[in-house]
Motif scaffolding. Sequence first.
Motif, PDB file in Angstrom:
ATOM      1  N   ALA B 271       0.838  -1.200   0.000  1.00 42.21           N
ATOM      2  CA  ALA B 271       0.000   0.000   0.000  1.00 42.21           C
ATOM      3  C   ALA B 271       0.870   1.245   0.000  1.00 42.21           C
ATOM      4  N   GLU B 273       2.429   4.691   0.972  1.00 43.00           N
ATOM      5  CA  GLU B 273       2.554   5.421   2.233  1.00 43.00           C
ATOM      6  C   GLU B 273       3.386   6.658   1.968  1.00 43.00           C
ATOM      7  N   GLN B 274       3.075   7.726   2.716  1.00 44.99           N
ATOM      8  CA  GLN B 274       3.812   8.966   2.518  1.00 44.99           C
ATOM      9  C   GLN B 274       5.293   8.790   2.851  1.00 44.99           C
ATOM     10  N   THR B 275       5.539   8.015   3.949  1.00 43.58           N
ATOM     11  CA  THR B 275       6.907   7.906   4.455  1.00 43.58           C
ATOM     12  C   THR B 275       7.748   6.918   3.653  1.00 43.58           C
ATOM     13  N   HIS B 276       7.112   6.124   2.844  1.00 42.07           N
ATOM     14  CA  HIS B 276       7.857   5.080   2.129  1.00 42.07           C
ATOM     15  C   HIS B 276       7.869   5.310   0.632  1.00 42.07           C
ATOM     16  N   SER B 330      10.257  -1.895  -1.135  1.00 39.59           N
ATOM     17  CA  SER B 330       9.875  -0.620  -0.530  1.00 39.59           C
ATOM     18  C   SER B 330      10.785  -0.329   0.645  1.00 39.59           C
ATOM     19  N   HIS B 332      11.815   2.939   3.841  1.00 32.78           N
ATOM     20  CA  HIS B 332      11.528   4.226   4.466  1.00 32.78           C
ATOM     21  C   HIS B 332      12.402   5.292   3.823  1.00 32.78           C
TER      22      HIS B 332
END
Lengths: 313, 343
Positions: B271, B273-276, B330, B332
């Motif tokens: 999914a 994510e902003q941080t990833h 993916s 961080h």
Amino acid sequence: MSTAFAYERSGGMGRRVSTWLYLHPWFLLLLLLAPPLLWLGIVYLGSLFSLLLQSFFSVDEFSGLVVREFTLSTYGELFSAANIDIIVRTASMAAAVTVAAAIIAFPIAYYAARYAGAKAKAVFYLAVMLPLWSSYLVRVYAWKLILAKEGILNWFFAKLHMTWLLDALLATPVIGGTSLSVSYIGTFLVFVYIWLPYMILPLQAALERVPPSVLDASQDLGAHAGQTFRYVILPLALPGMVAGSIFTFSLTLGDYIIPGIVGSSRLFIGQAVFLHQGTAGNIPMAAAFSVVPIVIMGIYLTVAKRLGAFDAL
Amino acid sequence: MAAAVTFESVSHHFAHVRAVDRVSFEVVDGEFFSMLGPSGSGKTTCLRLIAGFERPQSGTILLHGAAAAHLPPFERDVNTVFQDYALFPHMNVMGNVAYGLMVRGVTRTEREQRAGEMLALVKLDGLADRRPGQLSGGQRQRVALARALINHPRVLLLDEPLGALDLKLREQMQIELKDLQRRLRITFIYVTHDQEEALSMSDRLAVFNEGRIEQIGTPEQIYEHPANRFVAGFVGVSNVLPPAVAKQLAGTSAAVSIRPERIRLSEQQPAAEQTHCRIEGTLVDSQYHGAATRLRVALPAGGELTVVRQNQRSRTGEPAISPGAQVWLSWHREDMQVLGDGA
């Protein structure tokens, strides 16, 4: 493909012999060692043994014939004052030559082992070995000319106005004489020159085996140069020095040519052996004299071992 | 915090090779400092400069604040454990360990007592009469250590001391060395080319390359924030992103690195994510290492990324991802590290 393989495996006679030898390695060893063992065992040790045997015979004073009966009388004669003189003279000369050769050889060997590059090392080997390519007799006679009263050395001292120094040296009792070429000093100089390579080479080989890090470690632990030399370099070089001294010492003990050409006319062991077996025809005495260097070397090596000379081997 | 060793712009060359090129650093008193680098990077030359076996052509070397560039080795409060141990072959273990006391004129009874204590410290009691030739590699290592410590140096230099030992013994000695350093509170300067060793043992380390220091810092700083491409590649495994991917994901034209263990690999698209950030790729191959599996993934834009997956539970029975499968990666965003130019 399988036929080619089989063909290669069957091979010829040579292959079969190789395989057989591979499976019986002791036979190959025997084949390689037999000739040198026969040579050493029979020709060398055999003659040494018969020499020893001869020394226990004596010479009949009237007929001059060798009496083949066991006796110690030849050894009794060996220890007469005149003969003891010869033995002491020869042994002292051998000792002096060995010490001088070791002192002169050490810096040369050390330089070659530690600092010389590939090119300098080649020059070193050549310079050490080159004299061995020319006849030993030629070099000894050359020294006779150098050391003679009219020789280049005297001329050189005269030019430097230092004749007095040479004269003072020659005025020394026992080792002096009328000129260098007829004094023990002359004999000594020639011996040192002639045997020097035999001291340099084993010494250099021993020093080459000392890892540089061991010298670093000694300094690192607080030893200054003198201590590093005394406690590390010297003990590690000692086996090489002993090997070299076996050469210089035993070669001097046995030599009969150099003292005959350069030096006073007093006899050395080698000359005594030569005279006894030649003109005098006293083979037992000659044999007894040749036993002396063997005994001296035996004592020398035993003492060296006791002092730990071979500990670093 | 006083400096035990200070290098100020020190240079040293052999013939035409610049072994050490304007190197400056400071080793704090009492720390475990490692010099890490490939062979020929100048780390051992730096060690030899500290010990005094070499004299620098230029620059200043201070030992505990005093100029030392021209002090001979035997005037320095520094001792060395050599890579080849450099034990004296003609002396027994006692003679080797007591050597530093003997050359300082300590009496025989005292030096035998102190050498005995030192041997007990390195767990070699009972071997005092042996010759170095009769010892195993690990025992020689301990003799070398005891010998170097007998004069109570303020700085102990160790030149790849564990290089010749097998893995098990090396791991054990790493623990013992670290323990010894804590107990004795002396400065250890440790040369190694083994990055794991340097990371696990040091308080701080310097990464050497071609006669210069690329980065100095704590193991964590070096690993998490490598200053440049060389450090990122030499310390641990690093992925350097292809320029197109770096531009797309990090928005920079500089080199960007990501550690393999920070990348998550999955077969389905994760999914957003902003941080990833995430990227798709093709599995090239996977290597099983026991504790972890190492996978190589080719990116559509060109280039490959290495991914390390911890095997936290047995994957036996699970269908393995076969090479050629499409996978998603993916990570961080903060795990990406922008690298300097490598100068």
